[in-house]
Scaffold this active site. Sequence first.
Site, PDB file in Angstrom:
ATOM      1  N   HIS A 174     -20.143 -29.932   6.025  1.00 45.86           N
ATOM      2  CA  HIS A 174     -18.892 -29.172   6.010  1.00 45.86           C
ATOM      3  C   HIS A 174     -19.155 -27.788   6.583  1.00 45.86           C
ATOM      4  CE1 HIS A 174     -15.382 -27.010   4.501  1.00 45.86           C
ATOM      5  NE2 HIS A 174     -14.825 -28.180   4.238  1.00 45.86           N
ATOM      6  N   ASP A 218     -13.525 -38.004   7.831  1.00 52.51           N
ATOM      7  CA  ASP A 218     -12.180 -37.588   7.400  1.00 52.51           C
ATOM      8  C   ASP A 218     -11.412 -36.815   8.460  1.00 52.51           C
ATOM      9  OD1 ASP A 218     -13.859 -35.337   7.039  1.00 52.51           O
ATOM     10  OD2 ASP A 218     -12.750 -34.626   5.279  1.00 52.51           O
ATOM     11  N   HIS A 219     -12.118 -35.986   9.229  1.00 54.86           N
ATOM     12  CA  HIS A 219     -11.458 -35.194  10.278  1.00 54.86           C
ATOM     13  C   HIS A 219     -12.539 -34.570  11.139  1.00 54.86           C
ATOM     14  CE1 HIS A 219     -12.605 -31.714   7.865  1.00 54.86           C
ATOM     15  NE2 HIS A 219     -12.031 -32.301   6.819  1.00 54.86           N
ATOM     16  N   GLU A 249     -17.847 -36.412   5.351  1.00 54.05           N
ATOM     17  CA  GLU A 249     -17.206 -35.123   5.584  1.00 54.05           C
ATOM     18  C   GLU A 249     -17.376 -34.647   7.039  1.00 54.05           C
ATOM     19  OE1 GLU A 249     -15.120 -33.334   3.643  1.00 54.05           O
ATOM     20  OE2 GLU A 249     -14.970 -32.068   5.434  1.00 54.05           O
ATOM     21  N   THR A 305      -9.269 -32.693   4.393  1.00 56.09           N
ATOM     22  CA  THR A 305      -9.794 -33.740   3.506  1.00 56.09           C
ATOM     23  C   THR A 305      -8.685 -34.373   2.671  1.00 56.09           C
ATOM     24  OG1 THR A 305     -11.977 -32.772   3.276  1.00 56.09           O
ATOM     25  CG2 THR A 305     -11.253 -34.156   1.488  1.00 56.09           C
TER      26      THR A 305
HETATM   27  C1  GP9 Z   1     -13.665 -30.048  -0.885  1.00 56.82           C
HETATM   28  C2  GP9 Z   1     -13.908 -30.929   0.254  1.00 56.82           C
HETATM   29  C3  GP9 Z   1     -13.624 -30.291   1.585  1.00 56.82           C
HETATM   30  O1  GP9 Z   1     -13.779 -30.607  -2.143  1.00 56.82           O
HETATM   31  O2  GP9 Z   1     -13.379 -32.156   0.074  1.00 56.82           O
HETATM   32  O3  GP9 Z   1     -12.318 -30.223   1.965  1.00 56.82           O
HETATM   33  P1  GP9 Z   1     -11.893 -29.772   3.445  1.00 56.82           P
HETATM   34  O4  GP9 Z   1     -12.224 -28.309   3.573  1.00 56.82           O
HETATM   35  O5  GP9 Z   1     -12.680 -30.591   4.416  1.00 56.82           O
HETATM   36  O6  GP9 Z   1     -10.446 -30.042   3.527  1.00 56.82           O
HETATM   37 MN    MN Z   2     -13.002 -32.576   4.921  1.00 52.65          MN
END
Ligand code: GP9
Ligand code: MN
Length: 646
Positions: free
Chosen positions: A414, A473-474, A253, A298
């Site tokens: 996150h 992911d980003h 993440e 995500t």
């Molecule tokens: C939520 C997680 C985060 O389940 O995958 O999503 P994001 O805020 O990074 O798009």
């Molecule tokens: Mn994410």
Amino acid sequence: MKKIFANKYSFFVLAVLLFWAKSYAAYKMDFNLGVKGSFQEGLLLLNPFSSAIVFLGLALFLKGRKSAIVLIVIDFIMTALLYANVAYYRFFDDFLTFSTMKQAGNLGGGMTGGVLSSIKPHDLLYFLDIIILIAIVIWRPEVKKFQMKKTFALLIVAAGVGLFFVNLHLAEKDRPELLTRTFDHKYVVKYLGVYNYTIYDGVQSAQNATQVANASSEDLTDVVNYTASHYAKPNAEYFGKAKGKNIIKIHLESFQSFLIDYKLNGEEVTPFLNKLAHGKEDFTYFDNFFHQTGQGKTADAELMMDNSMFGLPEGAAFVTKGENTYQSLPAILDQKAGYTSAVLHGDYKSFWNRDTIYKHMGYDQFFDASYYNMDEENLVNMGLKDKPFFKESIPMLESMKKPFYAHLMTLTNHYPFNLDEKDATIAKATTGDKTVDNYFQTARYLDESLEQFFKDLKKSGMYKDSVILLYGDHNGISENHNRAMSEIQGKEITPYQNAQNQRVPLMIRIPGKQGGVNHTYGGEVDVMPTLLHLQGIDSNEYVNFGTDLFSKKHDQTVAFRNGNYVTPKYTLVDNTVYDTKTGKVVKQNKKTEAIKARVDNQLSLSDKVLYRDLLRFHKLSDFKPVNPSDYFYGKSKDKEEDSSAK
Ligand code: GP9
Ligand code: MN
């Protein structure tokens, strides 16, 4: 004072001025619009006026107090829209769209919590002008006498509309095709204001709805032609090299590549990942791999990795296109190679509409939060902490029929990157920017959780013979934090540098293959064809917008969702081309223009597939369309049926 309000226009003029002032304040203080030069500054100053005159002007058709009250109501609605955008922007670095508003129901507590956490006490100032206007209505009797000829009111509104067209004309001069190419919401807000942006978005949403209805199989022809011509044939050295092996894909993440080998106060932040990046355990580390996500974050990353198509220019396809037809990696692996599949994630299944779209993608199982111990002490940020997540995931993986494809999604790293003190093993950074300072602690926690997971995988015997793939992911740190990031990286975060910072790690371990650093440029859309080829499944019959990273013919152009791009040679950011290696501005030339045209074409074809749901027309002799009702993700079937039978 009395004199001022004796004039029948002054209440309106005051309201317009105050409204303009707060819109402009939001532009300057809360949004990062990338305003360059005095022309754009001028447009920014101008654009709230037309909206204020037109919308507040509607109240002028009424008389007396009623007119003032209606004006205040309109003002309040527009302020609420502005403020909703402010709160949303702080969290998502983007503006609200109709599809994200529609999604709000699907997003659940986590997302709302994130946006709510960005609310600040001084935000009340956004509503100060409304309080002033209400006070005037209560205490100034002159307001009662207000009356305006309808023709004059019409003239004022018409003048506002005229001003809008002047604004639009000037905007188009500076940025041609502003409204036809919608790659970046920030442009529309910068040039036309947040209110016109909302209207524009509304029109677009309505158009999208009709696109699905009007599509036909012929629409697929240019898509299939493009992907066939873009196809890169497999590299024999890798083709089929992971046939029949379990695939364990780990989503890191918000993890950016700058963290790899980064030392904070002389201390490595992610010592475990650093070792993998240097080839330990035979991992291949792609150090020029970029995320390509848009608003779907995500969800976009997941979509790209499993479908080799881009997220949408607005909203999250996971939500708005959750019921489309897909030919996704888990379904192909199942039908072509007998794989079972599962997603493991410490958040609830309705988030990002996952419980719907995973069924359309053919995931056999979804171990969501309801399978994990979600006691308060196990939670931080958006859900389950990574260490208990990985611990509890081991028996779930063991329960899967082999060979399996498992997609594990971490969550602790996150925004806002909070971490309990007892879980922190590295000091925070000291830039004074809370988000940036926290980021290192949660990244370290993620690193430790991976080390623990790898140990447990080894103990369970699943490690040895599995393909293990890790990807960020980003980005975790947005452009809103450029000041702190320049301190962290010891250089100015220019638009060029910001593009380079969109690197996220991709690491892959293929049993029997030696690891090391691979400098190939690529992005998330390239992963699906890479994995297919490793399985010995040719990707040529699928609609893939990426190409195999190991192929000698791999396309090293990385398209960003907003139409910018990076190649080993060139980086395009907002109309300026830079040398990717040196960061020096390069004059646009035939080559850079051709790359830009290819990127735009690639993005728009991918959008066409999603908007028009074109894969429903893509018939393959060896692939059965996925039937979502074959899947259920509840712990007991009865429970699932209960909850869906509203
Ligand atoms: C939520 C997680 C985060 O389940 O995958 O999503 P994001 O805020 O990074 O798009
Ligand atoms: Mn994410």
